[in-house]
Write a protein that holds these residues in place. Structure first.
Motif, PDB file in Angstrom:
ATOM      1  N   ILE A  27       0.746  -6.725   0.725  1.00 46.30           N
ATOM      2  CA  ILE A  27      -0.541  -6.483  -0.118  1.00 46.30           C
ATOM      3  C   ILE A  27      -1.474  -7.510   0.915  1.00 46.30           C
ATOM      4  O   ILE A  27      -1.283  -8.482   1.365  1.00 46.30           O
ATOM      5  N   GLY A  28      -2.793  -7.000   1.101  1.00 48.40           N
ATOM      6  CA  GLY A  28      -3.783  -7.873   1.697  1.00 48.40           C
ATOM      7  C   GLY A  28      -4.013  -7.308   3.142  1.00 48.40           C
ATOM      8  O   GLY A  28      -4.559  -7.841   3.866  1.00 48.40           O
ATOM      9  N   MET A  29      -3.105  -6.378   3.609  1.00 49.48           N
ATOM     10  CA  MET A  29      -3.125  -6.057   5.090  1.00 49.48           C
ATOM     11  C   MET A  29      -4.346  -5.204   5.170  1.00 49.48           C
ATOM     12  O   MET A  29      -5.139  -5.021   6.258  1.00 49.48           O
ATOM     13  N   LEU A  30      -4.831  -4.642   4.206  1.00 47.24           N
ATOM     14  CA  LEU A  30      -6.250  -3.713   4.262  1.00 47.24           C
ATOM     15  C   LEU A  30      -6.847  -3.986   2.913  1.00 47.24           C
ATOM     16  O   LEU A  30      -6.264  -4.442   1.813  1.00 47.24           O
ATOM     17  N   PRO A  31      -8.365  -3.884   2.769  1.00 49.09           N
ATOM     18  CA  PRO A  31      -8.877  -4.092   1.722  1.00 49.09           C
ATOM     19  C   PRO A  31      -8.099  -3.044   0.556  1.00 49.09           C
ATOM     20  O   PRO A  31      -8.095  -1.761   0.744  1.00 49.09           O
ATOM     21  N   ALA A  32      -8.365  -3.306  -0.812  1.00 48.83           N
ATOM     22  CA  ALA A  32      -7.810  -2.355  -1.892  1.00 48.83           C
ATOM     23  C   ALA A  32      -9.120  -2.135  -2.711  1.00 48.83           C
ATOM     24  O   ALA A  32      -9.779  -2.937  -3.244  1.00 48.83           O
ATOM     25  N   GLY A  33      -9.512  -0.866  -2.863  1.00 51.37           N
ATOM     26  CA  GLY A  33     -10.500  -0.454  -3.586  1.00 51.37           C
ATOM     27  C   GLY A  33     -10.110  -0.194  -5.073  1.00 51.37           C
ATOM     28  O   GLY A  33      -8.926  -0.812  -5.661  1.00 51.37           O
ATOM     29  N   GLN A  34     -10.955   0.216  -5.867  1.00 50.90           N
ATOM     30  CA  GLN A  34     -10.747   0.292  -7.533  1.00 50.90           C
ATOM     31  C   GLN A  34      -9.430   1.303  -7.843  1.00 50.90           C
ATOM     32  O   GLN A  34      -8.737   0.763  -8.549  1.00 50.90           O
ATOM     33  N   GLU A  35      -9.187   2.284  -7.001  1.00 50.64           N
ATOM     34  CA  GLU A  35      -7.995   3.008  -7.223  1.00 50.64           C
ATOM     35  C   GLU A  35      -6.463   2.354  -7.233  1.00 50.64           C
ATOM     36  O   GLU A  35      -5.988   2.136  -8.025  1.00 50.64           O
ATOM     37  N   ALA A  36      -6.558   1.555  -5.870  1.00 51.00           N
ATOM     38  CA  ALA A  36      -5.478   0.735  -5.587  1.00 51.00           C
ATOM     39  C   ALA A  36      -5.285  -0.509  -6.776  1.00 51.00           C
ATOM     40  O   ALA A  36      -4.278  -0.652  -6.915  1.00 51.00           O
ATOM     41  N   ALA A  37      -6.378  -1.048  -6.633  1.00 59.58           N
ATOM     42  CA  ALA A  37      -6.226  -2.204  -8.109  1.00 59.58           C
ATOM     43  C   ALA A  37      -5.929  -1.701  -9.076  1.00 59.58           C
ATOM     44  O   ALA A  37      -4.975  -2.337  -9.934  1.00 59.58           O
ATOM     45  N   ALA A  77      -1.088   6.148  -4.067  1.00 59.23           N
ATOM     46  CA  ALA A  77      -0.949   7.901  -3.964  1.00 59.23           C
ATOM     47  C   ALA A  77      -0.083   8.306  -5.044  1.00 59.23           C
ATOM     48  O   ALA A  77      -0.515   9.436  -5.772  1.00 59.23           O
ATOM     49  N   ALA A  78       0.984   7.649  -5.384  1.00 55.35           N
ATOM     50  CA  ALA A  78       1.732   8.243  -6.380  1.00 55.35           C
ATOM     51  C   ALA A  78       1.107   8.016  -7.945  1.00 55.35           C
ATOM     52  O   ALA A  78       1.353   9.070  -8.305  1.00 55.35           O
ATOM     53  N   VAL A  79       0.413   7.180  -8.205  1.00 53.62           N
ATOM     54  CA  VAL A  79      -0.282   6.937  -9.255  1.00 53.62           C
ATOM     55  C   VAL A  79      -1.456   7.963  -9.455  1.00 53.62           C
ATOM     56  O   VAL A  79      -1.665   8.641 -10.230  1.00 53.62           O
ATOM     57  N   GLY A  80      -2.139   8.063  -8.001  1.00 49.79           N
ATOM     58  CA  GLY A  80      -3.125   9.148  -7.889  1.00 49.79           C
ATOM     59  C   GLY A  80      -2.779  10.673  -8.168  1.00 49.79           C
ATOM     60  O   GLY A  80      -3.514  11.380  -8.861  1.00 49.79           O
ATOM     61  N   LYS A  81      -1.467  11.078  -7.509  1.00 45.41           N
ATOM     62  CA  LYS A  81      -1.085  12.359  -7.824  1.00 45.41           C
ATOM     63  C   LYS A  81      -0.789  12.529  -9.314  1.00 45.41           C
ATOM     64  O   LYS A  81      -0.937  13.498  -9.757  1.00 45.41           O
ATOM     65  N   ALA A  82      -0.114  11.463  -9.857  1.00 46.71           N
ATOM     66  CA  ALA A  82      -0.086  11.546 -11.303  1.00 46.71           C
ATOM     67  C   ALA A  82      -1.041  11.913 -12.254  1.00 46.71           C
ATOM     68  O   ALA A  82      -1.015  12.523 -13.278  1.00 46.71           O
ATOM     69  N   LYS A  83      -2.383  11.113 -11.877  1.00 47.13           N
ATOM     70  CA  LYS A  83      -3.662  11.504 -12.501  1.00 47.13           C
ATOM     71  C   LYS A  83      -3.948  12.911 -12.427  1.00 47.13           C
ATOM     72  O   LYS A  83      -4.413  13.587 -13.556  1.00 47.13           O
ATOM     73  N   VAL A  84      -3.542  13.619 -11.547  1.00 46.70           N
ATOM     74  CA  VAL A  84      -4.191  15.019 -11.231  1.00 46.70           C
ATOM     75  C   VAL A  84      -3.398  15.916 -12.107  1.00 46.70           C
ATOM     76  O   VAL A  84      -3.868  16.802 -13.026  1.00 46.70           O
ATOM     77  N   ASP A  85      -2.080  15.576 -12.490  1.00 44.16           N
ATOM     78  CA  ASP A  85      -1.416  16.461 -13.253  1.00 44.16           C
ATOM     79  C   ASP A  85      -1.098  15.956 -14.837  1.00 44.16           C
ATOM     80  O   ASP A  85      -0.389  16.329 -15.626  1.00 44.16           O
ATOM     81  N   GLY A  86      -1.848  14.887 -15.034  1.00 44.62           N
ATOM     82  CA  GLY A  86      -1.618  14.214 -16.368  1.00 44.62           C
ATOM     83  C   GLY A  86      -0.454  13.399 -16.716  1.00 44.62           C
ATOM     84  O   GLY A  86       0.165  13.494 -17.833  1.00 44.62           O
ATOM     85  N   SER A  87       0.246  12.746 -15.586  1.00 46.10           N
ATOM     86  CA  SER A  87       1.589  12.494 -15.783  1.00 46.10           C
ATOM     87  C   SER A  87       1.701  10.843 -15.588  1.00 46.10           C
ATOM     88  O   SER A  87       2.570  10.330 -15.318  1.00 46.10           O
ATOM     89  N   VAL A  88       0.614  10.079 -15.685  1.00 46.33           N
ATOM     90  CA  VAL A  88       0.497   8.658 -15.248  1.00 46.33           C
ATOM     91  C   VAL A  88       1.463   7.980 -16.197  1.00 46.33           C
ATOM     92  O   VAL A  88       2.245   7.247 -15.476  1.00 46.33           O
TER      93      VAL A  88
END
Length: 257
Positions: free
Chosen positions: A175-185, A146-157
């Motif tokens: 890690i591993g409690m839930l599957p991780a998609g492309q964005e999480a990885a 979520a933190a990295v995804g939010k940074a993508k929105v405003d270009g502050s990654v």
């Protein structure tokens, strides 16, 4: 009978200490000065004690702020850790508790079944790191994404990754409690790569890191684990869930009337 209250500081001195932003020294000054007069302290001793109060106060405030900023999940420390009940060997616990591995920018991966004390042990280490004047950031894979995804929105990654890696220890829990998609990885890889040989990463997982490719894209998982486990301490826990055992025994359960 309580001792008489020390006389207040003169207004002019109180104002100077406020202007200089010395709140802990200012608070301690009336009692210290009263004691110094009664016991005829050397002026250098008075100065040493007053400055010591300011340093102690500032250090305590800094640690409180760092604990709050770290965003710990529960506040568990070694005061509630039952070392003798852990499947982690005593030698390993003692070695990791020195925190020397953080100073060497080494990583820590703790893997094993749910409820075997992984998060508690790592959080206790993280609290100890703050007590030793280090900075800590705590994430789950979901909050990191979520933190990295939010940074993508405003270009502050880049700025966000740099801020996270300003900490001495970065924890990614469960890690591993839930599957991780492309964005999480991708978010996980970015942190591991940016911190590689510069900062320490600690992860907890219910699966061995070699199996991360079962929950995230293989290419990213391979690159991430390669960097994570290089210069790393790998600790495997085992046994039954402590939480489940306590629940079955009725510990921590308040009976309904």
């Amino acid at each position: 009978m309580s001792s008489p209250k020390a006389p207040a500081l003169p207004d002019e001195l109180d104002l100077v200490l406020r202007r200089m932003r010395l709140p802990y020294l200012r608070k301690a000054a009336p009692d210290v000065l009263a004691t110094a007069r009664a016991q005829r302290w050397d002026p250098a001793e008075v100065l040493r004690v007053l400055l010591g109060e300011e340093v102690t106060g500032r250090n305590s405030a800094t640690r409180r702020m760092r604990r709050k900023t770290a965003n710990f999940p529960t506040g568990k420390t070694f005061s509630s850790w039952r070392a003798e009940e852990s499947s982690i060997t005593e030698a390993t616990q003692n070695s990791l508790s020195t925190l020397e591995w953080i100073g060497r920018h080494e990583n820590l991966a703790v893997a094993g079944p749910s409820g075997t004390g992984k998060s508690h042990f790592v959080e206790a280490l993280a609290h100890a790191a703050i007590e030793n004047d280090m900075r800590v950031s705590w994430f789950t894979l979901e909050t990191l994404t979520a933190a990295v995804g939010k940074a993508k929105v405003d270009g502050s990654v880049a700025r966000t990754i740099s801020r996270i890696c300003g900490c001495d220890l970065i924890v990614v829990d469960d890690i591993g409690m839930l599957p991780a998609g492309q964005e999480a990885a991708e978010a996980f890889y970015r942190i591991i790569d940016a911190a590689y040989e510069r900062r320490s990463i600690a992860v907890t997982s219910n699966i061995h890191p070699s199996g991360f490719d079962s929950i995230m894209p293989k290419t990213l998982a391979t690159a991430t684990v390669d960097r994570l486990l290089h210069h790393a301490h790998l600790v495997l826990t085992k046994g039954e869930s402590h939480r489940l055992a306590e629940a079955i025994a009725g510990k921590g359960v308040i009976a309904l009337n």
